[in-house]
Design a protein around this motif. Structure first.
Motif, mmCIF file in Angstrom:
data_model
loop_
_atom_site.group_PDB
_atom_site.id
_atom_site.type_symbol
_atom_site.label_atom_id
_atom_site.label_comp_id
_atom_site.label_asym_id
_atom_site.label_seq_id
_atom_site.Cartn_x
_atom_site.Cartn_y
_atom_site.Cartn_z
ATOM 1 N N THR A 274 -2.028 -5.015 -0.232
ATOM 2 C CA THR A 274 -0.960 -5.523 -0.730
ATOM 3 C C THR A 274 -0.050 -4.879 -1.854
ATOM 4 N N LEU A 275 -1.043 -4.184 -2.724
ATOM 5 C CA LEU A 275 -0.390 -3.705 -3.918
ATOM 6 C C LEU A 275 -0.301 -2.166 -3.872
ATOM 7 N N CYS A 276 -0.887 -1.460 -2.997
ATOM 8 C CA CYS A 276 -1.026 -0.220 -2.966
ATOM 9 C C CYS A 276 0.450 0.529 -2.884
ATOM 10 N N LYS A 277 1.430 -0.013 -2.445
ATOM 11 C CA LYS A 277 2.517 0.459 -2.136
ATOM 12 C C LYS A 277 3.746 0.170 -3.384
ATOM 13 N N CYS A 278 3.166 -0.857 -4.211
ATOM 14 C CA CYS A 278 4.011 -1.535 -5.357
ATOM 15 C C CYS A 278 4.541 -0.710 -6.311
ATOM 16 N N ASP A 279 3.732 0.427 -6.521
ATOM 17 C CA ASP A 279 4.243 1.535 -7.837
ATOM 18 C C ASP A 279 5.409 2.350 -7.236
ATOM 19 N N LEU A 280 5.735 2.466 -5.814
ATOM 20 C CA LEU A 280 6.904 3.106 -5.418
ATOM 21 C C LEU A 280 8.123 2.805 -6.114
ATOM 22 N N GLN B 103 1.945 -7.107 -8.152
ATOM 23 C CA GLN B 103 2.494 -8.151 -7.521
ATOM 24 C C GLN B 103 3.742 -8.743 -7.455
ATOM 25 N N ASP B 104 4.601 -8.712 -8.449
ATOM 26 C CA ASP B 104 5.765 -9.198 -8.755
ATOM 27 C C ASP B 104 6.641 -8.189 -8.262
ATOM 28 N N ARG B 105 6.358 -6.843 -8.081
ATOM 29 C CA ARG B 105 7.028 -5.635 -7.446
ATOM 30 C C ARG B 105 6.973 -5.618 -6.111
ATOM 31 N N LEU B 106 6.208 -6.454 -5.309
ATOM 32 C CA LEU B 106 6.113 -6.414 -4.006
ATOM 33 C C LEU B 106 7.418 -6.661 -3.407
ATOM 34 N N LYS B 107 8.012 -7.725 -3.775
ATOM 35 C CA LYS B 107 9.351 -8.327 -2.979
ATOM 36 C C LYS B 107 10.289 -7.105 -3.304
ATOM 37 N N LEU C 43 10.066 -4.127 -2.602
ATOM 38 C CA LEU C 43 9.972 -2.909 -1.340
ATOM 39 C C LEU C 43 10.911 -3.509 -0.283
ATOM 40 N N LYS C 44 11.264 -4.685 -0.170
ATOM 41 C CA LYS C 44 12.334 -5.214 0.744
ATOM 42 C C LYS C 44 13.620 -4.463 0.738
ATOM 43 N N GLY C 45 13.962 -3.840 -0.381
ATOM 44 C CA GLY C 45 15.051 -2.837 -0.717
ATOM 45 C C GLY C 45 14.746 -1.617 -0.394
ATOM 46 N N VAL C 46 13.525 -0.945 0.003
ATOM 47 C CA VAL C 46 13.402 0.376 0.438
ATOM 48 C C VAL C 46 12.988 0.488 1.932
ATOM 49 N N VAL C 47 14.019 1.039 2.544
ATOM 50 C CA VAL C 47 13.915 1.415 3.943
ATOM 51 C C VAL C 47 13.032 2.428 4.371
ATOM 52 N N TYR C 48 11.753 2.107 5.114
ATOM 53 C CA TYR C 48 10.721 3.016 5.548
ATOM 54 C C TYR C 48 11.272 4.108 6.373
ATOM 55 N N GLN C 49 11.685 3.112 7.368
ATOM 56 C CA GLN C 49 12.368 3.877 8.687
ATOM 57 C C GLN C 49 13.331 3.080 9.161
ATOM 58 N N LEU D 30 3.000 10.930 -8.726
ATOM 59 C CA LEU D 30 2.137 9.953 -9.307
ATOM 60 C C LEU D 30 1.961 8.649 -8.457
ATOM 61 N N GLN D 31 2.469 8.540 -7.268
ATOM 62 C CA GLN D 31 2.481 7.603 -6.520
ATOM 63 C C GLN D 31 0.737 7.287 -6.230
ATOM 64 N N GLY D 32 0.462 6.065 -6.177
ATOM 65 C CA GLY D 32 -1.143 5.728 -6.271
ATOM 66 C C GLY D 32 -1.810 6.036 -7.548
ATOM 67 N N VAL D 33 -1.468 7.135 -8.122
ATOM 68 C CA VAL D 33 -2.273 7.139 -9.542
ATOM 69 C C VAL D 33 -1.790 6.248 -10.349
ATOM 70 N N MET D 34 -0.463 5.838 -10.573
ATOM 71 C CA MET D 34 0.410 4.986 -11.275
ATOM 72 C C MET D 34 -0.014 3.669 -10.849
ATOM 73 N N GLY D 35 -0.171 3.332 -9.615
ATOM 74 C CA GLY D 35 -0.689 1.988 -8.997
ATOM 75 C C GLY D 35 -1.940 1.618 -9.518
ATOM 76 N N SER D 36 -2.926 2.614 -9.435
ATOM 77 C CA SER D 36 -4.191 2.358 -9.899
ATOM 78 C C SER D 36 -4.276 2.149 -11.499
ATOM 79 N N GLU D 37 -3.507 2.898 -12.109
ATOM 80 C CA GLU D 37 -3.350 2.576 -13.625
ATOM 81 C C GLU D 37 -2.980 1.162 -14.186
ATOM 82 N N TYR D 38 -1.739 1.007 -13.387
ATOM 83 C CA TYR D 38 -1.373 -0.371 -13.610
ATOM 84 C C TYR D 38 -2.142 -1.571 -13.201
#
Length: 504
Positions: free
Chosen positions: A391-397, A342-346, A348-354, A408-416
Motif C-alpha cells: 500500500t505504501l511502496c509507491k506513495c513517495d512518488l 498513507q495520507d499521500r496514497l490518494k 496517486l489518483k492524479g498520477v497516470v500510470y498508463q 530516490l524512489q523507494g529510498v525516501m519511501g523507506s526513510e519516511y
C-alpha cells in the motif's frame, strides 16, 4: 611515421554519458571499414577521447590495398557462340564491357550449364585515397543517442565540429566534413592552452597534447581523478564516496582534472545520507566524504577542468552552489515530513500510470491484492506486513523529494516510513521491492520485499500484455523482459514453489 593514421575530430562538448560508447563504436566501425577495404593493419586501432575531441590512432597500416582477382560471370556458352563456334553479339558485348578480347574469355561449369566468365586482376588503391573516403563515412556511422545539425549543414553529428586533424604517414588526408576541411593542426586545453598546434605524427601529437594540458586516455584521466579526489578528501581527514558511475561521468567532463575539498553547513547532516549523496552527485557531480566511522562529514570534493590559480576562490564558488542545492533538499525533506505516506496514497489518483491501465493508485490496488494472494501461499504469517508495504511502496512518488530527485524512489519511501515508526520489515520492503534494479543486480533480502516486488512486476507484465503492448524483437520500451527475468530470479533466490499460471 610510415603507415601511421592520426584522426582527430574537434567538437563542442560531447555529453559525458555519450563518450564511452561513442569511442567504442568509432573503433569498431573503423576496424570494419579498413578490413572491408582490404587494408592491412599490423597493430590494433586505438580510440581516445575527451569532451572536446574524438581521436583514432593507427600504426602499421599498409600503403595500399591488397590486389584482388575478380571473377565476373557472363552469358551462357550456347548463347555466346553459334553452332560454328563463332562469337555472337552476347560474347563480343560481354568482352567489350569487361575490357578484354573475346579470346581471353573463359568457360566455367555451373549447375545450369557452361557460362562465360572473365578473371580480372584489380590493382589496390593508395591507402591515403581510400582513407579520404572512409573517414567521413566513419563519422556518419557512429551511433549517438541524439545527433544535431548546425549552420545549415546537412551533416548530422553529436555536436558541431570545429576542426579536423587527419594525417596518414605524416601527410594530410584531404577531405571535408560539414564544411570543415582537414589539416595538420589541433588545439590544446580550451582555457590553459587554446592556441593552434601543428603536428606531423602520432608520437609528436601525444607529446604536444600532454604538454597542452589534455589527457587523451580516459583510463589515465580516471586514475588521476580518483587519486586527486582521495587526496582532496584526505585534507579534511576523510575518505570520499567513490561511486563508479560518478567517477565515469566526471572523467568524461574534463580534459585536465584537479580536485578541491569544500565544506557545507553541519546542520544539513540531519538530512538522510542518501539525499545528501544524491544531491551532490546528480546535480553538482560532487563526491561525498565520510569519516573513519563511515559517517558523512560536512565536506565534499569537486573536480575541476583546470588548475586553479586560487583554489580558495574556486572552492567558495562550489560551496555557494551546493548550499543552494542542499537548502532545496532540506526544504523538501521538511515539507514531506508534514504528511504521512498513507495520507499521500490518494494523491496517486492524479498520477497516470498508463492511459489504458489507469492511475498509479489503480496499479497499487491491483498488485496489493496480488501480493496478498501470493503471501497467503508462501508466508501467511506476514500478510499484514505485505499488505502495508504494498500500500505504501509507491506513495513517495508524489513527495517533493522524489519529484526533485527521481532516483530516490523507494529510498525516501523507506526513510519516511521509518520516521513514522512503521515496522522495520515494511520499511525495508518499500525500498527492496524495486530490486533488482538491473540485470545481475542485488535481490530483495526479505520475504515481504520479494513478495511485493513480484506482485508489482507481475501486474506490469499482465497489464501490458492485456492491452497488446508486448515487446518485439526490435523494442521493449517498458522493460517487460527485464521484469520477467527479475520475477524468475527472485522466485529462485527465495526458493518458492508457486504456480506462475496461478499468479497470472
Amino acid at each position: 611515421m610510415a603507415g601511421e593514421l592520426l584522426f582527430e575530430i574537434g567538437t563542442e562538448e560531447i555529453p559525458s554519458d555519450y563518450l564511452d560508447n561513442g569511442l567504442a563504436e568509432m573503433k569498431r566501425i573503423a576496424e570494419s571499414l579498413l578490413e572491408n577495404s582490404r587494408l592491412q593493419v599490423a597493430e590494433p586501432l586505438v580510440a581516445l577521447g575527451t569532451p572536446r575531441r574524438l581521436v583514432l590512432l593507427g600504426k602499421g597500416i599498409g600503403p595500399r590495398q591488397e590486389d584482388t582477382v575478380q571473377e565476373i560471370m557472363g552469358p551462357p556458352k550456347k548463347a555466346a557462340f553459334d553452332q560454328q563456334g563463332n562469337p555472337t553479339k552476347a560474347a563480343t558485348g560481354f568482352a567489350q564491357k569487361q575490357g578484354v578480347a573475346v579470346g581471353d574469355l573463359q568457360f566455367v561449369e555451373t549447375p545450369r550449364g557452361e557460362y562465360l566468365f572473365v578473371r580480372r586482376k584489380i590493382k589496390g588503391r593508395e591507402t591515403a585515397e581510400i582513407l579520404s573516403e572512409l573517414l567521413p563515412r566513419l563519422l556518419s556511422e557512429i551511433p549517438w543517442p541524439k545527433s544535431m545539425r548546425w549552420g545549415g549543414r546537412g551533416f548530422p553529428f553529436v555536436r558541431p565540429i570545429h576542426w579536423l586533424l587527419a594525417l596518414y604517414g605524416g601527410k594530410v588526408i584531404p577531405m571535408e566534413i560539414a564544411g570543415i576541411k582537414s589539416g595538420n593542426t589541433t588545439r590544446g586545453h580550451r582555457f590553459m592552452a587554446p592556441a593552434t598546434i601543428e603536428v606531423s605524427g602520432v608520437d609528436e601529437y601525444l607529446e604536444k597534447m600532454k604538454a597542452s594540458f589534455v589527457i587523451l586516455d580516459p583510463r589515465e584521466r580516471l586514475t588521476r581523478i580518483e587519486k586527486a579526489v582521495i587526496h582532496a578528501a584526505g585534507s579534511a581527514s576523510g575518505s570520499p564516496v567513490l561511486d563508479p558511475e560518478l567517477l565515469s561521468t566526471v572523467c568524461n567532463m574534463v580534459e585536465f582534472p584537479s580536485a578541491v575539498c569544500g565544506t557545507f553547513d553541519r546542520g544539513f547532516l540531519r538530512i538522510p545520507d542518501p539525499v545528501l549523496i544524491t544531491a551532490m552527485k546528480k546535480h553538482q557531480k560532487y563526491f561525498a566524504v565520510r569519516d573513519e566511522q563511515g559517517r558523512l562529514m560536512p565536506n565534499f570534493v569537486a573536480v575541476n577542468n583546470t588548475l586553479a590559480r586560487d583554489e580558495t576562490v574556486v572552492t567558495r564558488g562550489h560551496e555557494r552552489v551546493l548550499r543552494a542545492r542542499l537548502s532545496d533538499a532540506d526544504f523538501f525533506f521538511k515539507e514531506d515530513a508534514k504528511r504521512s505516506l498513507q495520507d499521500r496514497l490518494k494523491d496517486l489518483k492524479g498520477v497516470v500510470y498508463q492511459a489504458e491501465l489507469g492511475t498509479s493508485y489503480d496499479k497499487v490496488q491491483r498488485f496489493t491484492a496480488l501480493a496478498e494472494y501470493l503471501c497467503a501461499r508462501i508466508a501467511p504469517q506476514r500478510c499484514s506486513d505485505v499488505r502495508l508495504a504494498a500500500t505504501l511502496c509507491k506513495c513517495d512518488l508524489v513527495t517533493g523529494m522524489v519529484m526533485e530527485f527521481p532516483t530516490l524512489q523507494g529510498v525516501m519511501g523507506s526513510e519516511y516510513a521509518s520516521i513514522e515508526g512503521r515496522p522495520e520489515e515494511v520499511c525495508r520492503a518499500i525500498y527492496e521491492h524495486y530490486l533488482p534494479e538491473r540485470a545481475g543486480g542485488s535481490l530483495p533480502t526479505s520475504v515481504v520485499g520479494a513478495t511485493v516486488g513480484v506482485a508489482d512486476r507481475m501486474d506490469t507484465l499482465c497489464g501490458f500484455f492485456a492491452i497488446q503492448m508486448e515487446p518485439t524483437g526490435a523494442a521493449d520500451p517498458y522493460a517487460l523482459r527485464r521484469h520477467a527475468l527479475a520475477i524468475i530470479r527472485i522466485i529462485e533466490d527465495q526458493g518458492w514453489s508457486i504456480s506462475l499460471k496461478g499468479l497470472i
